[in-house]
Design a protein around this motif. Structure first.
Motif, short mmCIF file in Angstrom:
data_model
loop_
_atom_site.label_atom_id
_atom_site.label_comp_id
_atom_site.label_asym_id
_atom_site.label_seq_id
_atom_site.Cartn_x
_atom_site.Cartn_y
_atom_site.Cartn_z
N PHE A 33 1.99 -2.62 -5.82
CA PHE A 33 0.95 -1.75 -5.16
C PHE A 33 -0.25 -2.02 -5.50
O PHE A 33 -0.66 -1.70 -6.59
N THR A 34 -1.08 -2.67 -4.53
CA THR A 34 -2.36 -3.03 -4.95
C THR A 34 -3.40 -1.88 -4.40
O THR A 34 -4.64 -2.15 -4.61
N THR A 35 -2.77 -0.92 -3.29
CA THR A 35 -3.89 0.12 -3.07
C THR A 35 -3.01 1.43 -2.93
O THR A 35 -1.58 1.34 -2.60
N VAL A 36 -3.48 2.31 -3.49
CA VAL A 36 -2.84 3.54 -3.29
C VAL A 36 -3.72 4.67 -2.71
O VAL A 36 -4.84 4.61 -2.98
N ARG A 37 -3.34 5.45 -1.86
CA ARG A 37 -4.08 6.72 -1.29
C ARG A 37 -3.39 7.80 -2.28
O ARG A 37 -2.35 8.27 -2.05
N ASP A 38 -4.56 8.55 -2.89
CA ASP A 38 -4.03 9.54 -3.81
C ASP A 38 -4.51 10.88 -3.03
O ASP A 38 -5.62 11.16 -3.05
N LEU A 39 -3.53 11.95 -2.94
CA LEU A 39 -3.85 12.84 -2.08
C LEU A 39 -3.57 14.25 -2.99
O LEU A 39 -2.61 15.15 -2.51
N GLY A 40 -4.38 14.61 -3.79
CA GLY A 40 -4.50 15.73 -4.66
C GLY A 40 -4.66 15.53 -5.99
O GLY A 40 -3.58 14.64 -6.54
N ILE A 98 1.00 -1.23 0.03
CA ILE A 98 0.02 0.14 0.14
C ILE A 98 0.83 1.26 0.02
O ILE A 98 1.77 1.42 0.90
N ASN A 99 0.53 2.12 -1.00
CA ASN A 99 1.44 3.46 -0.93
C ASN A 99 0.36 4.77 -0.44
O ASN A 99 -0.69 4.82 -1.08
N LEU A 100 0.69 5.09 0.60
CA LEU A 100 -0.37 6.12 1.19
C LEU A 100 -0.15 7.45 1.00
O LEU A 100 -0.82 8.20 1.34
N HIS A 101 0.77 7.70 0.05
CA HIS A 101 0.82 9.27 -0.50
C HIS A 101 1.24 9.35 -2.02
O HIS A 101 2.62 9.00 -2.18
N THR A 102 0.44 9.40 -2.78
CA THR A 102 0.66 9.44 -4.28
C THR A 102 -0.14 10.64 -4.87
O THR A 102 -1.05 11.16 -4.28
N HIS A 103 0.37 10.84 -6.06
CA HIS A 103 -0.23 11.91 -6.94
C HIS A 103 -0.21 11.12 -8.44
O HIS A 103 0.30 11.61 -9.40
#
Length: 495
Positions: A138-145, A97-102
């Motif tokens: 990475f099977t989940t990402v949190r996209d922040l912006g 899991i990548n918790l900080h992506t754009h």
């Protein structure tokens, strides 16, 4: 030899029915579960080494029974079936899991202009990035912006299998009090462009902020991102722009709607903005830096930390001293036992360089096992994924590759200057090593290594033998790294 000087490309196979969490099983599942896996809707995964919950010992020779997209049982041995995924040679663990992506941001140098591009063009450019992120594990990402406002649609598309990519939990807009982030004026653009720089997340009153959060969740936000004002960077006399009460207008409504809140920090002389965010109830603090007081507050309140250290290190030329402050914050947080989460701030850190963030957290004091947890168990807990599993199941297998990579270069990198690009020498510091054979136990984080003047197959087999005997769970993966002889003195230690 310290494992911190090398990046280990492990033999991994990631099962992501519940990304990053422990692979769940029903202890009372009927024996017919294995038989049902022979149907079109089910299958069996033969896992040679199963790391069901990172941080706990590896088990060997397990069968993961998947039916209708869910893991219904984990059986000892290799269960026979018609639909079998043979990973008996590999390690199987939850997806990363990548918790900080754009994911939609083309590049940092276009951060102020990409909102002017056609959304269709941005979406077409984003599709291959999503696929590459999934293929990287990475099977989940949190996209922040996402200034182009396409990420909610892409989240639906990846969830429904329309386009290949990880599960996306996104907040398209940056929330903030007043004009906290980018405006056409601050960017030096004409006033006619102001409509393109309006942000749905900007608010100035309690009702505006609460309604903005409701609207964003209605659009598809699975997380809320707050970006603190940039004014303290421009005017060092200003300690903080937002008050605790104002931040709570956003955070309290997000929590009422069961959304976690990530807060982008301000790298200014004062720590007050971040302190206010912690006191207001932020769930994660992004980037840093942190003071001793803030670390204590985060520990007491259960606030998680996503440090993005590798990006700070890569920004030293532009922001001198930034990495030193970030690294010191991470050391403090690691000693205090704060929960770390893994985030790369993609695209600032390219997908194929994601491992550098793991190395940086290791340098800050986290063990190998703890680093692995930041991208699996910790990240899943931060996102509450164990309580809200995705609808679709993904299985990803990466083939074996040799992969111990020496990192320190023999000669310094030559910086940018007029007429010249940044240049890196090809030669690494190897301390006389010709061939290094190593085995890494993913269950305990132990590394077994030995150097040789040659790299015969017998040497590798011998090391594997020794590693498996020493490993309590017999869960070691072997890799070899043949290197060119170093130009340094041959009297130096081989490792």
């Amino acid at each position: 030899m310290s494992s911190k000087n090398f990046y280990f490309r492990l033999v991994l196979a990631m099962v992501a029915c519940v990304p990053g969490t422990a692979l769940a099983q029903d202890d009372h599942a009927p024996a017919a579960a294995a038989q049902s896996a022979t149907t079109n809707s089910g299958y069996v995964i033969h896992a040679g080494h199963l790391l069901a919950k990172p941080g706990q010992p590896t088990t060997t020779n397990k069968s993961i029974i998947v039916q209708n997209g869910k893991i219904v049982a984990i059986e000892d041995g290799f269960v026979e079936g018609t639909n079998v995924v043979d990973l008996s040679h590999a390690y199987v663990l939850p997806g990363l899991i990548n918790l900080h992506t754009h994911m939609a941001l083309p590049a940092y140098d276009r951060a102020f202009t990409w909102r002017l591009e056609r959304p269709e063009r941005v979406m077409l450019a984003t599709l291959p990035r999503l696929k590459s992120m999934l293929e990287a594990g990475f099977t989940t990402v949190r996209d922040l912006g996402d200034d182009s406002s396409i990420m909610y649609e892409l989240a639906d598309a990846t969830r429904d299998g329309i386009v290949p990519g990880p599960r996306i939990l996104a907040s398209e807009q940056f929330f903030g009090i007043g004009n906290a982030y980018i405006t056409n004026y601050a960017s030096g653009f004409r006033p006619e462009l102001a409509p393109f720089y309006n942000n749905r997340g900007n608010c100035t009153t309690r009702d505006e902020c609460r309604n903005a959060v409701r609207d964003e969740v209605n659009r598809g936000a699975q997380v809320i991102k707050i970006r603190l004002s940039l004014l303290p960077l421009k005017d060092t006399r200003i300690e903080s722009v937002e008050t605790v009460e104002e931040l709570k207008w956003i955070i309290d409504m997000a929590h009422q709607l069961k959304r976690k809140v990530a807060v982008h920090t301000v790298v200014g002389p004062s720590f007050a903005p971040v302190t206010n965010a912690i006191l207001a109830g932020a769930d994660t603090i992004e980037h840093g830096p942190l003071s001793d007081e803030q670390v204590k507050l985060m520990k007491g309140r259960g606030t998680a930390y996503i440090p993005t250290l590798a990006v700070a290190k890569g920004s030293e030329a532009t922001f001198p001293g930034l990495y030193e402050r970030f690294h010191a914050s991470a050391v403090l947080a690691a000693k205090s036992g704060i929960k770390f989460g893994f985030g790369t701030d993609f695209p600032l850190l390219p997908i194929d360089q994601s491992y550098r963030e793991m190395l940086e957290m290791q340098e800050a004091g986290l063990s190998t096992s703890e680093v692995l947890k930041t991208a699996t168990v910790n990240a899943a807990e931060i996102l509450d994924l164990s309580l809200h599993p995705p609808r679709r199941c993904r299985v990803l297998c990466l083939d074996e590759k040799t992969g111990l990579q020496a990192l320190p270069r023999l000669h310094p990198t030559l910086p940018l200057r007029p007429g010249w690009v940044e240049r890196q020498e090809f030669e690494y510091i190897r301390h006389g090593t010709v061939a290094l054979f190593a085995a890494f136990d993913v269950g305990t984080g132990e590394v077994f290594a030995q150097c040789y003047q040659h790299h015969p197959n017998l040497a590798q087999a011998h090391l594997c033998d020794q590693a498996l005997k020493a490993s309590a769970c017999s869960g070691a993966a072997a890799a070899s790294f043949p290197a060119q002889p170093s130009r340094q003195r041959r009297s130096e230690p081989a490792c």
